[in-house]
Scaffold this motif. Structure first.
Motif, PDB file in Angstrom:
ATOM      1  N   ALA A 243     -26.055 -49.622 -32.933  1.00 42.99           N
ATOM      2  CA  ALA A 243     -25.769 -48.701 -34.043  1.00 42.99           C
ATOM      3  C   ALA A 243     -25.455 -47.327 -33.485  1.00 42.99           C
ATOM      4  N   PHE A 244     -24.531 -46.646 -34.162  1.00 41.61           N
ATOM      5  CA  PHE A 244     -24.199 -45.263 -33.823  1.00 41.61           C
ATOM      6  C   PHE A 244     -23.843 -44.586 -35.139  1.00 41.61           C
ATOM      7  N   GLU A 245     -24.880 -44.097 -35.824  1.00 42.43           N
ATOM      8  CA  GLU A 245     -24.761 -43.594 -37.185  1.00 42.43           C
ATOM      9  C   GLU A 245     -24.721 -42.069 -37.191  1.00 42.43           C
ATOM     10  N   LEU A 246     -23.643 -41.522 -37.717  1.00 42.41           N
ATOM     11  CA  LEU A 246     -23.429 -40.080 -37.719  1.00 42.41           C
ATOM     12  C   LEU A 246     -23.832 -39.479 -39.059  1.00 42.41           C
ATOM     13  N   MET A 247     -24.563 -38.369 -39.016  1.00 41.99           N
ATOM     14  CA  MET A 247     -24.980 -37.664 -40.228  1.00 41.99           C
ATOM     15  C   MET A 247     -24.696 -36.179 -40.051  1.00 41.99           C
ATOM     16  N   TRP A 248     -24.003 -35.598 -41.013  1.00 41.00           N
ATOM     17  CA  TRP A 248     -23.822 -34.163 -41.008  1.00 41.00           C
ATOM     18  C   TRP A 248     -25.113 -33.509 -41.497  1.00 41.00           C
ATOM     19  N   GLU A 249     -25.293 -32.223 -41.202  1.00 39.78           N
ATOM     20  CA  GLU A 249     -26.506 -31.507 -41.590  1.00 39.78           C
ATOM     21  C   GLU A 249     -26.721 -31.520 -43.096  1.00 39.78           C
ATOM     22  N   ASP A 250     -25.617 -31.515 -43.875  1.00 46.12           N
ATOM     23  CA  ASP A 250     -25.784 -31.529 -45.331  1.00 46.12           C
ATOM     24  C   ASP A 250     -26.512 -32.796 -45.790  1.00 46.12           C
ATOM     25  N   PHE A 251     -26.209 -33.935 -45.179  1.00 47.76           N
ATOM     26  CA  PHE A 251     -26.881 -35.196 -45.503  1.00 47.76           C
ATOM     27  C   PHE A 251     -28.319 -35.178 -44.993  1.00 47.76           C
ATOM     28  N   TRP A 360     -14.526 -26.074 -56.199  1.00 50.45           N
ATOM     29  CA  TRP A 360     -15.878 -25.943 -56.773  1.00 50.45           C
ATOM     30  C   TRP A 360     -16.782 -25.307 -55.716  1.00 50.45           C
ATOM     31  N   PRO A 361     -16.900 -23.996 -55.689  1.00 54.35           N
ATOM     32  CA  PRO A 361     -17.661 -23.315 -54.627  1.00 54.35           C
ATOM     33  C   PRO A 361     -19.099 -23.785 -54.474  1.00 54.35           C
ATOM     34  N   LEU A 362     -19.702 -24.302 -55.540  1.00 56.28           N
ATOM     35  CA  LEU A 362     -21.102 -24.710 -55.476  1.00 56.28           C
ATOM     36  C   LEU A 362     -21.271 -26.229 -55.335  1.00 56.28           C
ATOM     37  N   HIS A 363     -20.192 -26.916 -54.989  1.00 52.60           N
ATOM     38  CA  HIS A 363     -20.297 -28.378 -54.887  1.00 52.60           C
ATOM     39  C   HIS A 363     -21.304 -28.789 -53.821  1.00 52.60           C
ATOM     40  N   LYS A 364     -21.927 -29.945 -54.041  1.00 51.93           N
ATOM     41  CA  LYS A 364     -22.836 -30.529 -53.049  1.00 51.93           C
ATOM     42  C   LYS A 364     -22.257 -31.862 -52.615  1.00 51.93           C
ATOM     43  N   THR A 365     -21.797 -31.920 -51.384  1.00 54.28           N
ATOM     44  CA  THR A 365     -21.194 -33.133 -50.831  1.00 54.28           C
ATOM     45  C   THR A 365     -21.932 -33.517 -49.557  1.00 54.28           C
ATOM     46  N   LEU A 366     -22.349 -34.765 -49.478  1.00 51.14           N
ATOM     47  CA  LEU A 366     -23.064 -35.287 -48.317  1.00 51.14           C
ATOM     48  C   LEU A 366     -22.125 -36.144 -47.492  1.00 51.14           C
ATOM     49  N   ARG A 367     -22.164 -35.934 -46.166  1.00 54.25           N
ATOM     50  CA  ARG A 367     -21.250 -36.635 -45.268  1.00 54.25           C
ATOM     51  C   ARG A 367     -22.043 -37.422 -44.225  1.00 54.25           C
ATOM     52  N   PHE A 368     -21.640 -38.671 -44.015  1.00 49.99           N
ATOM     53  CA  PHE A 368     -22.323 -39.553 -43.073  1.00 49.99           C
ATOM     54  C   PHE A 368     -21.392 -40.719 -42.782  1.00 49.99           C
ATOM     55  N   GLY A 369     -21.713 -41.529 -41.778  1.00 45.25           N
ATOM     56  CA  GLY A 369     -20.837 -42.665 -41.515  1.00 45.25           C
ATOM     57  C   GLY A 369     -21.192 -43.450 -40.278  1.00 45.25           C
ATOM     58  N   HIS A 370     -20.447 -44.525 -40.083  1.00 46.19           N
ATOM     59  CA  HIS A 370     -20.602 -45.402 -38.921  1.00 46.19           C
ATOM     60  C   HIS A 370     -19.521 -44.993 -37.915  1.00 46.19           C
ATOM     61  N   ASP A 373     -17.153 -47.398 -35.703  1.00 47.78           N
ATOM     62  CA  ASP A 373     -16.047 -48.178 -36.257  1.00 47.78           C
ATOM     63  C   ASP A 373     -15.149 -47.341 -37.161  1.00 47.78           C
ATOM     64  N   GLY A 374     -15.237 -46.016 -37.053  1.00 44.35           N
ATOM     65  CA  GLY A 374     -14.304 -45.155 -37.773  1.00 44.35           C
ATOM     66  C   GLY A 374     -14.505 -45.091 -39.267  1.00 44.35           C
ATOM     67  N   ASN A 375     -15.735 -45.310 -39.735  1.00 46.54           N
ATOM     68  CA  ASN A 375     -16.025 -45.364 -41.169  1.00 46.54           C
ATOM     69  C   ASN A 375     -16.774 -44.103 -41.594  1.00 46.54           C
ATOM     70  N   LEU A 376     -16.186 -43.340 -42.505  1.00 49.23           N
ATOM     71  CA  LEU A 376     -16.797 -42.119 -43.011  1.00 49.23           C
ATOM     72  C   LEU A 376     -17.125 -42.290 -44.485  1.00 49.23           C
ATOM     73  N   HIS A 377     -18.322 -41.858 -44.870  1.00 49.57           N
ATOM     74  CA  HIS A 377     -18.728 -41.849 -46.272  1.00 49.57           C
ATOM     75  C   HIS A 377     -18.896 -40.404 -46.738  1.00 49.57           C
ATOM     76  N   LEU A 378     -18.366 -40.124 -47.908  1.00 52.92           N
ATOM     77  CA  LEU A 378     -18.559 -38.835 -48.560  1.00 52.92           C
ATOM     78  C   LEU A 378     -19.133 -39.097 -49.952  1.00 52.92           C
ATOM     79  N   THR A 379     -20.131 -38.337 -50.331  1.00 56.59           N
ATOM     80  CA  THR A 379     -20.675 -38.457 -51.685  1.00 56.59           C
ATOM     81  C   THR A 379     -20.853 -37.061 -52.268  1.00 56.59           C
ATOM     82  N   THR A 380     -20.145 -36.808 -53.367  1.00 54.88           N
ATOM     83  CA  THR A 380     -20.242 -35.534 -54.070  1.00 54.88           C
ATOM     84  C   THR A 380     -21.078 -35.720 -55.333  1.00 54.88           C
ATOM     85  N   ASP A 381     -22.014 -34.806 -55.549  1.00 53.97           N
ATOM     86  CA  ASP A 381     -22.845 -34.854 -56.752  1.00 53.97           C
ATOM     87  C   ASP A 381     -22.067 -34.230 -57.905  1.00 53.97           C
TER      88      ASP A 381
END
Length: 469
Positions: A243-251, A360-370, A373-381
């Motif tokens: 496994a090599f799971e990447l997480m940005w600080e926001d996540f 949206w200046p106050l948006h909350k978006t979490l970034r993470f991925g595998h 294998d080049g897979n990025l996930h983004l989730t915006t509240d």
């Protein structure tokens, strides 16, 4: 009713007996009550049900564990839902072939446990393991955490048994890894989301279980370092980087807040990577991991590291990464499952963040991925966006930003969750008109009445919409 007479009263749910569980999936789409819910017990009953539905021209929506995130299992009011939940049989592990043949309704966790009890591992793992079913995993070509080592569900399937729209059965449960006898028909159904046939059984490839496993969490200064660390780990642990799971600080920071847990690090970093390596002996593996990570720190690619000293600590680190299952509890998620070349991911993630912030200046978006294998996930509240705008309009606006930037980089709108209904308007971002025409031709050949999961993936007679100019 012909279906009740053929399958038995306990296999057909009608009216108020149809539980809400069958009416929507984890994607959060509106609940829809189907005409009936069919619960066949195996391939023969699935074939019987399909012959009857084909005769009466009744559409059928196949359902697995209902953990999908693209709306692919949500039923239609003018269709029946066909749940594979009773097709759970697991045959004994074939020790000589290292295979396991299972019913499509068996959960991923049940398959993992059966493999482990025989000294093997199954190559796919994801957070919904206790609920998701093998048939659904195959129908969406699920990925998850172990793709960097073993590949996606497509790589795990040696054979399938599939019921077609007219009730005929394709029995392709052959355990051979080499079989070059014409078209590899099973591949047509893997990733087809139940639009070409219903997977009822599968013969799965297993691998010898590693004797040792080590887990570590790394703090990194930038994305370029993440790529260098990935290649460094792959060169020192060839075939053993699990496994090599990447997480940005926001996540990372958000999940720690949800869990009310302190970080094991004294300071924060822009990026975090959860890694896992496997080997033959724990002490030697731990020492090799420590040495490899020390080299990466000396080179300036790793800023800080924590190596789990027990499986309890390892599970605690994984608990951070697998908090995606808690999204629905803490937010109204607008989620993206995309892939693109690894060297584009860092810049693309920052582009999305800037574009969303501009809107949206106050948006909350979490970034993470595998990352492996080049897979990025983004989730915006959605709650962090404009409260005066309805949710459907907000979702469409966020999609146009995220997919518009993706189109410019030649990426895929779906890495591992499928298309379902949620993404089909944007399918042309990732598929050419010629590819779409070929897909429609296959659908027309196997399901000319458009009875299998109609309206999912794409509308057979029409091209997908494209992003506005």
């Amino acid at each position: 009713m012909a279906l009740t007479a053929a399958l038995g009263a306990d296999a057909v749910l009608l009216g108020e007996a149809i539980d809400r569980h069958y009416q929507t999936d984890w994607s959060g789409g509106a609940s829809v009550q189907p005409l009936a819910v069919l619960r066949p017990s195996g391939t023969e009953q699935v074939a019987t049900a399909m012959r009857i539905c084909h005769h009466y021209h009744v559409a059928v929506v196949p359902q697995g564990g209902m953990t999908g995130l693209a709306g692919g299992a949500i039923p239609s009011a003018n269709a029946v839902a066909l749940s594979l939940e009773r097709c759970t049989a697991l045959e004994p592990v074939d020790m000589s072939e290292a295979t396991l043949t299972v019913g499509a309704g068996a959960t991923l966790q049940a398959v993992q446990e059966a493999a482990l009890s025989a000294g093997f591992v199954f190559g796919v793992d994801l957070g919904a393991r206790g609920s998701c079913q093998i048939g659904g995993n195959l129908a969406t070509n699920a990925g998850g955490n172990g793709v960097v080592q073993y590949g996606m569900m497509r790589e795990q399937a040696l054979g399938l048994e599939v019921v077609l729209a007219d009730g005929s059965v394709l029995s392709m449960l052959r355990p051979m890894r080499k079989n070059n006898t014409g078209y590899d028909l099973k591949q047509w159904f893997i990733g087809s989301e139940g639009t070409l046939g219903i997977i009822t059984r599968a013969t799965l490839q297993l691998r010898p279980a590693p004797q040792a496993k080590c887990t570590a969490l790394l703090g990194l200064h930038d994305y370029a370092s993440a790529i260098r660390v990935l290649r460094h780990m792959q060169s020192h642990f060839p075939g053993a980087l699990a496994a090599f799971e990447l997480m940005w600080e926001d996540f990372y920071a958000t999940v720690l807040q949800w869990h009310q847990t302190a970080s094991p690090f004294a300071q924060t970093y822009p990026l975090w990577v959860l890694i896992e390596v496997t080997g033959a002996e724990e002490t030697a593996l731990t020492e090799a991991l420590q040495e490899t990570l020390s080299q990466a720190m000396e080179q300036g690619d790793v800023a800080d590291v924590v190596i789990a000293q027990s499986q309890t600590q390892a599970r605690a680190l994984w608990h951070i990464r697998e908090a995606t299952a808690e999204f629905l509890t803490h937010m109204v998620p607008i989620s993206f499952d995309i892939s693109l070349p690894v060297h584009h991911i860092g810049d693309y993630a920052e582009e999305c963040q800037r574009a969303l912030s501009q809107q949206w200046p106050l948006h909350k978006t979490l970034r993470f991925g595998h990352l492996g294998d080049g897979n990025l996930h983004l989730t915006t509240d959605a709650n962090s966006l404009d409260p005066a705008t309805d949710k459907a309009t907000l979702i469409r606006s966020v999609e146009e930003i995220v997919y518009g930037l993706l189109a410019a980089r030649g990426g895929s709108i779906s890495a591992e969750h499928g298309i379902g209904t949620h993404k089909k308007d944007f399918l042309a971002v990732s598929r050419t008109p010629q590819e779409l025409a070929a897909m429609r031709a296959v659908k027309q050949a196997l399901d000319p009445l458009n009875l299998l999961n109609p309206g999912k993936v794409f509308d057979p007679l029409f091209d997908s919409k494209v992003l506005p100019a």
